[in-house]
Scaffold this active site. Structure first.
Site, PDB file in Angstrom:
ATOM      1  N   SER A 111       0.852  -1.173   0.000  1.00 36.59           N
ATOM      2  CA  SER A 111       0.000   0.000   0.000  1.00 36.59           C
ATOM      3  C   SER A 111       0.893   1.230   0.000  1.00 36.59           C
ATOM      4  O   SER A 111       1.889   1.238  -0.694  1.00 36.59           O
ATOM      5  CB  SER A 111      -0.961  -0.002   1.179  1.00 36.59           C
ATOM      6  OG  SER A 111      -2.243  -0.387   0.727  1.00 36.59           O
ATOM      7  N   HIS A 116       2.671  15.212   3.960  1.00 37.43           N
ATOM      8  CA  HIS A 116       2.772  16.545   3.357  1.00 37.43           C
ATOM      9  C   HIS A 116       2.802  17.561   4.497  1.00 37.43           C
ATOM     10  O   HIS A 116       2.069  17.411   5.483  1.00 37.43           O
ATOM     11  CB  HIS A 116       1.581  16.840   2.447  1.00 37.43           C
ATOM     12  CG  HIS A 116       1.348  15.804   1.393  1.00 37.43           C
ATOM     13  ND1 HIS A 116       2.129  15.701   0.265  1.00 37.43           N
ATOM     14  CD2 HIS A 116       0.437  14.804   1.312  1.00 37.43           C
ATOM     15  CE1 HIS A 116       1.701  14.700  -0.472  1.00 37.43           C
ATOM     16  NE2 HIS A 116       0.672  14.135   0.132  1.00 37.43           N
ATOM     17  N   CYS A 139      -3.074  -2.930   3.182  1.00 38.51           N
ATOM     18  CA  CYS A 139      -3.937  -4.047   2.802  1.00 38.51           C
ATOM     19  C   CYS A 139      -3.445  -5.298   3.513  1.00 38.51           C
ATOM     20  O   CYS A 139      -2.263  -5.437   3.791  1.00 38.51           O
ATOM     21  CB  CYS A 139      -3.905  -4.277   1.298  1.00 38.51           C
ATOM     22  SG  CYS A 139      -4.575  -2.918   0.327  1.00 38.51           S
TER      23      CYS A 139
END
EC number: 4.1.1.50
Length: 268
Positions: A111, A116, A139
Site C-alpha cells: 500500500s 505533506h 492491505c
C-alpha cells in the site's frame, strides 16, 4: 482470539489519516526565520525517516520512496509499501498503544504512506501554524493503528485529528464476508495513557460503517512554549494579548469554527 481462516488473500484496506497542528507566535520580523526553522526540522529527509519508522512499527516492507522539498516551503514524501514475509505479531490488532520513538524496532509491503507539510504565518497577528498530514493505507493483516503513539511523539502537536476507516471485505473459508478483521471501539485505545491525560479528546464514531474519528487538543499551555524567540521582553498586557491569539487559533482549529466576534471583543 481464534485466528480467522480466510479464503485467499485478505482484501481489507485499513486507512489512517493523521493530522497535527503546531502553533507558534512569531511576529513579522521573526516569521521568515520560523519558516526556515520548520523547513529544516521537517525536511524531506527527516520526514522519510519518520515514515520508515512507521513502516517498521506496522511490519511492512518499503518498496519505493519519492520525496520532495518545495519552494518557498513545505515537503512531501510518498512511500509504497507491502506486507512483510513474516506474519505480523499477535499484538498487531490488539486494542493497545504501539511503541514510542525510542523503542522502534522492525519492517512495510502492499500500500502506501504519505506525508505533506504546510508551514504558514499570518502577516499581521504573529500567529504561525505548522500542519503535517500523514496518511497510512495498508492491505492485508497489518494495521496502521500501532503507529499512532510514535507519530504523536514525533511532532510537537497542539491539535491532533485522526481518522481510521476499514474498507472492502474479505471472505473466510465458508464464503462469509468479513468487513473488519479486528476489534476496535475507539482510536483512543491505541494511544498511551500519559498522552491521553495531556489532551482534551473527543470521539465521533460510526461503528456500522467502520469509521472512527478522534480529536485531541493540548490541555496545559505555557506561553514560553509558543514563543519562537524565547527571550522576549514582554509586558503583562502583551503576554495577555498573545495568549488570547494563541488560544483562539488552537480552539478554532480543534472545533473547526471561527470565533471572530468574540476575539475582536477581547482585543477591544
Amino acid at each position: 482470539m481464534n485466528k480467522l481462516q480466510l479464503h485467499g488473500f485478505n482484501n481489507l484496506t485499513k486507512s489512517l489519516s493523521f493530522n497535527i497542528y503546531d502553533i507558534c507566535y512569531a511576529p513579522a520580523e521573526q516569521q521568515q526565520a520560523y519558516i526556515e526553522y520548520i523547513d529544516e526540522a521537517y525536511n524531506a529527509d527527516k520526514l522519510t525517516q519518520i515514515l520508515k519508522d512507521v513502516a517498521e512499527i506496522i511490519g511492512a516492507q518499503v518498496l519505493n520512496i519519492a520525496r520532495q522539498d518545495y519552494e518557498p516551503q513545505g515537503a512531501s514524501v510518498t512511500m509504497l509499501i507491502s506486507e512483510g514475509e513474516a506474519p505480523p505479531p499477535p499484538s498487531m490488532n490488539s486494542q493497545s498503544p504501539g511503541p514510542l520513538p525510542e523503542t522502534v524496532l522492525a519492517h512495510l509491503d502492499k500500500s502506501h504512506i504519505t506525508v505533506h507539510t504546510y508551514p504558514e504565518s499570518h502577516p499581521d497577528n504573529g500567529i504561525s501554524t505548522f500542519r503535517a498530514d500523514i496518511d497510512v493505507s495498508t492491505c492485508g493483516r497489518i494495521s496502521p493503528l500501532k503507529a499512532l503513539n510514535y507519530l504523536i511523539h514525533s511532532f510537537e502537536s497542539d491539535v491532533v485529528t485522526m481518522d481510521y476507516k476499514v474498507r472492502g471485505f474479505t471472505r473466510d473459508i465458508s464464503g462469509k464476508k468479513h468487513y473488519i478483521d479486528h476489534k476496535i471501539t475507539s482510536i483512543q485505545d491505541y494511544i498511551a495513557i500519559d498522552t491521553q491525560e495531556s489532551y482534551q479528546m473527543i470521539d465521533v464514531n460510526v461503528y456500522q460503517e467502520n469509521i472512527f474519528h478522534t480529536k485531541m487538543m493540548l490541555k496545559e499551555t505555557e506561553l514560553e512554549n509558543y514563543l519562537f524567540e524565547k527571550e522576549c521582553d514582554l509586558s503583562a498586557d502583551q503576554k495577555a494579548a498573545i495568549e488570547s491569539k494563541l488560544h483562539k487559533e488552537v480552539t478554532e482549529i480543534f472545533y473547526g469554527h471561527n470565533y471572530r466576534q468574540r476575539y475582536e471583543e477581547v482585543k477591544a
